[in-house]
Design a protein around this motif. Structure first.
Motif, PDB file in Angstrom:
ATOM      1  N   TYR A  50       2.095   4.053  -1.637  1.00 34.85           N
ATOM      2  CA  TYR A  50       1.263   4.352  -2.457  1.00 34.85           C
ATOM      3  C   TYR A  50       2.002   3.820  -3.789  1.00 34.85           C
ATOM      4  N   GLU A  51       2.761   4.118  -3.857  1.00 35.96           N
ATOM      5  CA  GLU A  51       3.656   4.199  -5.694  1.00 35.96           C
ATOM      6  C   GLU A  51       4.041   2.660  -5.870  1.00 35.96           C
ATOM      7  N   ASN A  52       4.106   1.224  -5.049  1.00 36.27           N
ATOM      8  CA  ASN A  52       4.430   0.142  -5.585  1.00 36.27           C
ATOM      9  C   ASN A  52       2.833  -0.750  -4.720  1.00 36.27           C
ATOM     10  N   SER A  53       2.120   0.036  -4.433  1.00 38.21           N
ATOM     11  CA  SER A  53       0.855  -0.258  -4.302  1.00 38.21           C
ATOM     12  C   SER A  53       0.839  -1.643  -3.389  1.00 38.21           C
ATOM     13  N   GLY A  54       2.071  -1.083  -2.108  1.00 35.94           N
ATOM     14  CA  GLY A  54       2.093  -2.308  -1.061  1.00 35.94           C
ATOM     15  C   GLY A  54       2.560  -3.242  -1.548  1.00 35.94           C
ATOM     16  N   HIS A  55       3.205  -3.567  -3.036  1.00 35.25           N
ATOM     17  CA  HIS A  55       3.675  -4.872  -3.593  1.00 35.25           C
ATOM     18  C   HIS A  55       4.826  -4.989  -3.305  1.00 35.25           C
ATOM     19  N   ASN A  56       5.453  -4.712  -1.542  1.00 34.32           N
ATOM     20  CA  ASN A  56       7.350  -5.183  -1.171  1.00 34.32           C
ATOM     21  C   ASN A  56       7.691  -6.048  -0.999  1.00 34.32           C
ATOM     22  N   ASN A  57       6.884  -7.185  -1.300  1.00 36.62           N
ATOM     23  CA  ASN A  57       7.196  -9.157  -0.966  1.00 36.62           C
ATOM     24  C   ASN A  57       6.727  -9.698  -2.222  1.00 36.62           C
ATOM     25  N   ASN A  58       7.037 -11.297  -2.834  1.00 42.25           N
ATOM     26  CA  ASN A  58       6.896 -11.793  -3.135  1.00 42.25           C
ATOM     27  C   ASN A  58       5.964 -12.437  -3.985  1.00 42.25           C
ATOM     28  N   LEU A  59       4.830 -11.844  -4.543  1.00 42.18           N
ATOM     29  CA  LEU A  59       4.127 -13.430  -5.060  1.00 42.18           C
ATOM     30  C   LEU A  59       4.338 -14.335  -5.680  1.00 42.18           C
ATOM     31  N   SER A  60       4.085 -15.504  -5.337  1.00 44.71           N
ATOM     32  CA  SER A  60       4.479 -17.153  -5.799  1.00 44.71           C
ATOM     33  C   SER A  60       3.468 -17.293  -5.667  1.00 44.71           C
ATOM     34  N   PHE A  61       3.464 -18.561  -7.135  1.00 41.38           N
ATOM     35  CA  PHE A  61       3.014 -19.630  -8.087  1.00 41.38           C
ATOM     36  C   PHE A  61       3.244 -20.539  -8.284  1.00 41.38           C
TER      37      PHE A  61
END
Length: 310
Positions: A50-61
């Motif tokens: 919850y604390e990292n909102s599930g953002h534990n991988n890299n989102l690149s563009f």
């Protein structure tokens, strides 16, 4: 070739202990420009929560000059939307393609947002099959930890699949989306930018957090696929998790770790050792990596179960 930015400014210590670096957004961290026109929002190296909102991988563009290519749909509708808002602050170019690095939740659960924007979504055929098969469980698990932050997330697979390689010419970039063979999970791909010697490796390569070995991870196949990966001779590596780095670092903590662990477990099997003993093989040379406590014993057990039948 671009001169590129020095990676030193991006190589802060791994951040397992920092719950959120960008409190005004559900993104764990604000996107950074790794080299000109290639950006990444670096996720937490801790497990999704919850604390990292599930953002534990890299989102690149990649800002190509003729549209934006996004690598990873994100772990939820809200994360995908937040990434898109950041992209809009950086460029007026529309997002023209989303690439899913594999069939896991953090690669595909945000696809529904991108489909809503009528953006094509590309993945390897095995990743699409994995998500179709396990999607309901993946979604349920994310909803459990993410609570109200899971709002809007529904199952949406890729709209286009490929088997070996998909080459995209867009603006200033040639983008090669490649499946290099069995590795971390079904349908793993890498995104290779040959003109700038940068690879977005997905879960082919780890360095700040311990790599996880799943039931369907093929560690022997991963080592074979690694040779093809290393043959790219990439100068810059944006891994699936952790800060941008170089080939030496990911070799040390991916290939070398797999060789080390398989060596220990293979010796144990030769000596008639048991699964219970495998959990306690000495992995302390890697104890400084994030997620070591959660993964080391599990990894050893799964390698033992695989190598028994090799």
């Amino acid at each position: 070739m671009f001169s590129g930015l020095g990676l030193g400014s991006l190589s802060a210590a791994a951040s397992e202990q920092i719950p959120d670096q960008y409190p005004q957004s559900v993104l764990y961290a604000k996107p950074v420009e790794v080299i000109p026109y290639v950006w990444s929002a670096i996720g937490a190296t801790a497990p999704p929560g919850y604390e990292n909102s599930g953002h534990n991988n890299n989102l690149s563009f990649i800002v190509t000059g003729d549209g934006v290519i996004v690598v990873n749909g994100g772990a939820s509708y809200q994360l995908a939307k937040a990434l898109h808002e950041e992209i809009k602050q950086i460029t007026d170019e529309p997002v023209k393609l989303v690439v899913n690095e594999n069939g896991q939740g953090h690669a595909m659960l945000g696809n529904a947002y991108w489909a809503e924007q009528q953006v094509p979504i590309l993945a390897h055929v095995e990743a699409a099959e994995e998500f179709e098969d396990r999607g309901p469980q993946i979604l349920s698990r994310m909803q459990t930890y993410n609570k109200e932050k899971s709002a809007g997330t529904v199952l949406q697979g890729p709209t286009e699949t490929f088997e070996d390689e998909k080459v995209i010419e867009m603006g200033r970039f040639t983008v090669e989306v490649k499946n290099l063979g069995p590795a971390h999970s079904p349908g793993d791909i890498v995104v290779w930018l040959p003109d700038v010697s940068l690879v977005i490796s997905g879960d082919m390569a780890f360095h700040e957090r311990m790599l996880p070995i799943f039931d369907d991870t093929d560690t022997a196949g991963w080592l074979e696929s690694w040779e093809t990966f290393e043959a790219l001779q990439a100068t810059y590596v944006i891994p699936g998790h952790g800060h941008p780095t170089n080939m030496d670092q990911v070799r040390r903590y991916t290939k070398d770790y797999l060789v080390y662990l398989r060596g220990l477990v293979g010796k144990l099997i030769e000596e008639g050792g048991t699964l219970e003993q495998a959990y306690y093989v000495d992995q302390t040379p890697y104890a400084h990596l994030d997620t070591y406590e959660q993964l080391a014993k599990r990894n050893a057990g799964r390698v033992f179960e695989q190598m028994e039948f090799e």
